[in-house]
Design an enzyme around this catalytic site. Sequence first.
Site, PDB file in Angstrom:
ATOM      1  N   CYS A  13       1.071  -1.799  -0.367  1.00  0.00           N
ATOM      2  CA  CYS A  13      -0.172   0.383  -0.130  1.00  0.00           C
ATOM      3  C   CYS A  13       0.655   1.323  -0.326  1.00  0.00           C
ATOM      4  CB  CYS A  13      -1.020   0.349   0.951  1.00  0.00           C
ATOM      5  SG  CYS A  13      -2.337  -1.552   0.902  1.00  0.00           S
ATOM      6  N   HIS A  19      -2.676   7.295   2.679  1.00  0.00           N
ATOM      7  CA  HIS A  19      -3.933   6.254   1.803  1.00  0.00           C
ATOM      8  C   HIS A  19      -5.078   6.039   2.512  1.00  0.00           C
ATOM      9  CE1 HIS A  19      -3.775   1.695   1.454  1.00  0.00           C
ATOM     10  NE2 HIS A  19      -3.667   1.325   2.614  1.00  0.00           N
ATOM     11  N   ASN A  57      -9.828   0.234   0.968  1.00  0.00           N
ATOM     12  CA  ASN A  57      -8.754   0.165   0.348  1.00  0.00           C
ATOM     13  C   ASN A  57      -7.747  -0.656  -1.321  1.00  0.00           C
ATOM     14  OD1 ASN A  57      -6.331  -0.566   0.256  1.00  0.00           O
ATOM     15  ND2 ASN A  57      -6.283  -0.887   2.607  1.00  0.00           N
TER      16      ASN A  57
HETATM   17  O1  UT7 Z   1      -3.368  -0.297   3.819  1.00  0.00           O
HETATM   18  C1  UT7 Z   1      -3.096  -0.875   5.104  1.00  0.00           C
HETATM   19  C2  UT7 Z   1      -4.032  -1.922   5.356  1.00  0.00           C
HETATM   20  N1  UT7 Z   1      -4.793  -2.070   7.163  1.00  0.00           N
HETATM   21  C3  UT7 Z   1      -5.295  -1.988   7.346  1.00  0.00           C
HETATM   22  O2  UT7 Z   1      -4.925  -0.625   7.503  1.00  0.00           O
HETATM   23  C4  UT7 Z   1      -6.214  -1.959   8.013  1.00  0.00           C
HETATM   24  C5  UT7 Z   1      -5.820  -1.220  10.527  1.00  0.00           C
HETATM   25  N2  UT7 Z   1      -6.824  -2.157  10.548  1.00  0.00           N
HETATM   26  C6  UT7 Z   1      -8.114  -2.253  10.979  1.00  0.00           C
HETATM   27  O3  UT7 Z   1      -8.748  -1.395  10.549  1.00  0.00           O
HETATM   28  C7  UT7 Z   1      -8.699  -2.535  12.184  1.00  0.00           C
HETATM   29  O4  UT7 Z   1      -7.969  -3.267  12.850  1.00  0.00           O
HETATM   30  C8  UT7 Z   1      -9.897  -3.807  11.425  1.00  0.00           C
HETATM   31  C9  UT7 Z   1     -11.188  -2.363  10.545  1.00  0.00           C
HETATM   32  C10 UT7 Z   1      -9.595  -4.705  10.370  1.00  0.00           C
HETATM   33  C11 UT7 Z   1     -10.615  -3.986  12.408  1.00  0.00           C
HETATM   34  O5  UT7 Z   1     -11.679  -3.825  13.372  1.00  0.00           O
HETATM   35  P1  UT7 Z   1     -11.438  -4.004  14.870  1.00  0.00           P
HETATM   36  O6  UT7 Z   1     -11.863  -2.139  15.275  1.00  0.00           O
HETATM   37  O7  UT7 Z   1      -9.697  -3.596  14.999  1.00  0.00           O
HETATM   38  O8  UT7 Z   1     -11.884  -5.209  14.980  1.00  0.00           O
HETATM   39  P2  UT7 Z   1     -11.327  -6.132  15.705  1.00  0.00           P
HETATM   40  O9  UT7 Z   1     -10.481  -7.113  14.523  1.00  0.00           O
HETATM   41  O10 UT7 Z   1     -10.813  -6.216  16.816  1.00  0.00           O
HETATM   42  O11 UT7 Z   1     -13.172  -7.210  15.553  1.00  0.00           O
HETATM   43  C12 UT7 Z   1     -13.837  -6.898  16.943  1.00  0.00           C
HETATM   44  C13 UT7 Z   1     -15.032  -7.429  16.488  1.00  0.00           C
HETATM   45  C14 UT7 Z   1     -14.551  -8.836  16.787  1.00  0.00           C
HETATM   46  O12 UT7 Z   1     -16.058  -9.727  17.326  1.00  0.00           O
HETATM   47  P3  UT7 Z   1     -15.577 -10.211  18.802  1.00  0.00           P
HETATM   48  O13 UT7 Z   1     -14.750 -11.097  19.272  1.00  0.00           O
HETATM   49  O14 UT7 Z   1     -15.523  -8.797  19.819  1.00  0.00           O
HETATM   50  O15 UT7 Z   1     -17.364 -10.596  19.022  1.00  0.00           O
HETATM   51  C15 UT7 Z   1     -14.240  -9.573  15.068  1.00  0.00           C
HETATM   52  O16 UT7 Z   1     -14.680 -10.918  14.863  1.00  0.00           O
HETATM   53  O17 UT7 Z   1     -15.679  -7.478  15.372  1.00  0.00           O
HETATM   54  C16 UT7 Z   1     -15.055  -8.372  13.887  1.00  0.00           C
HETATM   55  N3  UT7 Z   1     -15.457  -8.369  13.198  1.00  0.00           N
HETATM   56  C17 UT7 Z   1     -16.998  -8.079  12.104  1.00  0.00           C
HETATM   57  N4  UT7 Z   1     -17.777  -7.926  12.273  1.00  0.00           N
HETATM   58  C18 UT7 Z   1     -18.375  -7.951  11.364  1.00  0.00           C
HETATM   59  C19 UT7 Z   1     -14.267  -8.606  12.825  1.00  0.00           C
HETATM   60  N5  UT7 Z   1     -14.697  -8.224  10.816  1.00  0.00           N
HETATM   61  C20 UT7 Z   1     -16.013  -8.178  11.132  1.00  0.00           C
HETATM   62  C21 UT7 Z   1     -17.193  -7.999  10.304  1.00  0.00           C
HETATM   63  N6  UT7 Z   1     -18.404  -7.854  10.182  1.00  0.00           N
HETATM   64  N7  UT7 Z   1     -16.267  -7.435   8.560  1.00  0.00           N
END
Ligand code: UT7
Length: 328
Positions: free
Chosen positions: A122, A255, A285
């Site tokens: 990225c 980005h 993204n």
């Molecule tokens: O180019 C660089 C590329 N990547 C990035 O910039 C991504 C950087 N990271 C992020 O943007 C965030 O970490 C994410 C958007 C990927 C995830 O957000 P988060 O607030 O860190 O969520 P999490 O991974 O801690 O997950 C929280 C909850 C989990 O459920 P439980 O365990 O709390 O019950 C996940 O299973 O959200 C759940 N979850 C979803 N729920 C609905 C994860 N993905 C999804 C989804 N829909 N798509």
Amino acid sequence: MSSGANNRPTYARITGTGSYLPGEPVSNPDLVARGIDTSDEWIIERTGIRYRHFVASDETTGAMAKIASERALAMAGLDAGELDLIVLATSTPDFVFPSTACLLQGALGNHGATVFDVQAVCSGFVYALAVADKFIRSGTHKKALVVGSDAFSNILDWQDRGTCVLFGDGAGAVVLEAAAAPGVLSSVLRADGAQADILSVPGQVRCGRVWGDPFLRMEGQAVFRNAVRVLVSVAEECCRAAGMETREIDWLIPHQANIRIIDATSRKMGLAREKVIVTVDRHGNTSAASVPLALDEAVRDGRIRKGQRVLLEGVGGGFTWGAVLFEF
Ligand code: UT7
């Protein structure tokens, strides 16, 4: 900075921008309808993403790059045959080799230019632009095409809701030409290979087979934390190199990965939200394409005007990050 025969420094100026998004927008409810265990609310609240675009099954990274490049060349008033440098950033190349940049060169009908791919995920477009700037400043090259093109839909695991809702496909391009006045003012490129495993596609093509995992894997929270930290520090470093404060820039194009990363970065930089170009809501993204797609949008709709100072920032797998500051 090099000196030409007349002893004047050579700079690199952006003289054209172009971009391309494949197909129709795919909404969050469309993803739910395709069977992904997610919701419109979750995606909007955690990422700010509402739509993304995906390539058709026969549409390639190189084909997207060609359309974006033709649009940038048309704005610059250049023929592809005049280019002496093509640098293309991608992590979803059409083949193992030749480079997608060479495929693009062939499709554009250019012969004999210096042509290669850059792989910085990225951060790829920012890396490619900084490299092209250095070629032009050295005096060896005069007319460059710099492209970011990625089709991440080909490397997404549709069972992994933590990643598959985040990405989209697209391409963006700029024409960069030698000029007597800036142009690019400064650039900073950084990486930390010790963090290679927080964002990767850890598979290989070897002996006629795919070995390992061919899908994108991410430790989301580690990427999030690192992204905000490095985007703030590299912005300060890049502005300092040009003798400026971050608050003096006219536009920030970070980005486009997550609106929360973008907001946290601009807040820590002390930059008003109105100075930040945002497309993540409509593009998702798009990896190496995200920055040039946003740049092209803001140039074409008249927000970015001649003489304004624009800071581009990338961050991604590797772990890589970087920034380019330029006067438009
Ligand atoms: O180019 C660089 C590329 N990547 C990035 O910039 C991504 C950087 N990271 C992020 O943007 C965030 O970490 C994410 C958007 C990927 C995830 O957000 P988060 O607030 O860190 O969520 P999490 O991974 O801690 O997950 C929280 C909850 C989990 O459920 P439980 O365990 O709390 O019950 C996940 O299973 O959200 C759940 N979850 C979803 N729920 C609905 C994860 N993905 C999804 C989804 N829909 N798509």
